[in-house]
Enzyme design. Structure first.
Site, PDB file in Angstrom:
ATOM      1  N   GLU A 100      -6.581   4.280  -3.584  1.00  0.00           N
ATOM      2  CA  GLU A 100      -5.947   3.898  -5.184  1.00  0.00           C
ATOM      3  C   GLU A 100      -5.698   2.547  -5.391  1.00  0.00           C
ATOM      4  OE1 GLU A 100      -3.807   8.186  -6.902  1.00  0.00           O
ATOM      5  OE2 GLU A 100      -2.944   5.827  -6.040  1.00  0.00           O
ATOM      6  N   CYS A 113      -2.913  -3.994  -6.807  1.00  0.00           N
ATOM      7  CA  CYS A 113      -2.101  -4.307  -5.305  1.00  0.00           C
ATOM      8  C   CYS A 113      -3.020  -3.047  -4.454  1.00  0.00           C
ATOM      9  CB  CYS A 113      -1.277  -2.442  -6.072  1.00  0.00           C
ATOM     10  SG  CYS A 113       0.334  -1.659  -3.978  1.00  0.00           S
TER      11      CYS A 113
END
Ligand code: SAH
Length: 377
Positions: A100, A113
């Site tokens: 992710e 991120c």
């Protein structure tokens, strides 16, 4: 946004090269190095993955590139927006693995991120990724590819419309355990012909791999964040098992060496606040004592984000505020990280992806969930 194009394996993925690597590859093709730089600009400034559209690259070279290489960002399995504008991508890797990446927009900046591994081997007790075990390191292409996919989606234009102003290596995995690929990817984030971000805006976060912190400071100019979570060894070893190998004193010594090499920089210490575990006034006192020896450094308090099966809880808002006040009153620069994207499980410590576990951790965790030893929240 499914862009499933399987590339033949014998072709080389250009996202795996930093600038020097790309120059070397072009040299092997019998091309001038500046050609590599031209192509690099197409890849990272124009987010172009089709050689045909690289109009200032000659036809013959384009055909040569077509035959020998490709530009292969990871495939988006799905992407999802949270109510607060946070955006999460689940990106497919080989054989059913997925990782992710999360974009967090704020009024004055946009932070991406990025993950460094499929799963994580460190087993920090309060982190959801740990429950999934570990599969493998990500390649350079898979790391920089997360930024490429997000930038393309967001309409990021380097030097003009910068939607991604900051990158934090705080997704799944321990970046210092995938040193070479992470460094290459970060050099593409920093490179003017890449995403062109200043060293202050590219941050590597580590659970405290002491020798690699030293190596990092000698290798590339980026910012450092250290996941501390406790200022005494007994508690820290319980929360972050790596502390057994590299206890707090050694970790702080390596941080001081980092600061000695980079005098005008500061280090951010992350501290996840868990109810009744590390959020009491005595814990704040211990942290203050530690930070006294780290002038100019920052503490970033993170309210714990729950995930199914965790035995921890988020500290109460008043406790968090008191903890912050205690640090501030002692002169420690302390920020409170606002929880973002938790409605899509995109908050710190909630990233899961899909890990084909090579350890036994995932199976053990699931068994305990099934047996009701631990509970879904
Ligand atoms: N392995 C690296 C990078 C990944 S973790 C590291 O440890 O720094 C990124 C940050 O999220 C770390 O500070 C981590 O401690 C924090 N974190 C992990 N689980 C969390 C949770 N459940 N709630 C809030 N923060 C968490």
């Amino acid at each position: 946004m499914n862009q499933v194009v399987d590339q033949p394996t014998e072709k080389v993925n250009l996202l795996d090269f930093d600038r020097q690597g790309l120059r070397d590859f072009f040299a092997q093709l019998g091309e001038k190095p500046y050609r590599a730089e031209q192509v690099m600009k197409w890849i990272y400034h124009h987010l172009e993955d089709n050689f045909e559209n690289m109009t200032d690259v000659g036809k013959t070279l384009r055909a040569k590139l077509e035959a020998s290489c490709y530009i292969g960002p990871p495939k988006t399995v799905f992407d999802k927006a949270a109510a607060d504008g946070t955006h999460k991508w689940l990106l497919g890797m080989d054989g059913g693995n997925a990782i992710e990446a999360v974009y967090i927009p704020e009024p004055t900046r946009g932070t991406l991120c990025v993950s460094s591994q499929v799963g994580c081997g460190l087993n920090c007790q309060f982190c959801s990724t740990a429950t999934q075990g570990f599969n493998r390191n990500l390649s350079t292409a898979e790391i920089i590819g997360q930024m490429w996919v997000a930038a393309k989606y967001l309409g990021n234009i380097t030097h003009q419309n910068r939607r991604i102003t900051n990158v934090v290596m705080m997704g799944m995995g321990e970046p210092l355990l995938n040193f070479d690929n992470v460094v290459k990817a970060m050099s593409l984030m920093r490179d003017d012909l890449g995403f062109g971000l200043a060293s202050k805006r590219v941050t590597l976060s580590t659970a405290g791999l002491v020798p690699m912190i030293d190596k990092l400071s000698e290798t590339i100019d980026v910012s450092l964040a250290v996941s501390l979570h406790a200022a005494n060894d007994e508690l820290r070893t319980e929360l972050v098992p790596l502390n057994k190998r590299y206890p707090i004193a050694e970790l702080m010594a390596s941080c001081n060496r980092w600061l000695a090499r980079k005098p005008r920089t500061s280090i951010t210490f992350e501290y996840t606040l868990m109810k009744g575990i590390n959020d009491q006034p005595e814990h704040a006192r211990q942290l203050i004592k530690l930070m006294r020896r780290m002038p100019n450094c920052k503490v970033n308090l993170i309210p714990f984000n729950p995930f199914p099966g965790t035995r921890f809880e988020r500290s109460d808002a008043t406790v968090i505020r008191d903890f912050q006040t205690q640090l501030l009153n002692a002169g420690v620069l302390t920020m409170l990280r606002r929880t973002r994207g938790d409605d899509i499980d995109a908050a710190c410590g909630q990233l899961k992806g899909q890990v084909l576990d090579r350890t036994r951790r995932q199976a053990e965790f699931r068994k305990r969930l099934d047996e009701g030893v631990i509970h879904a929240v």
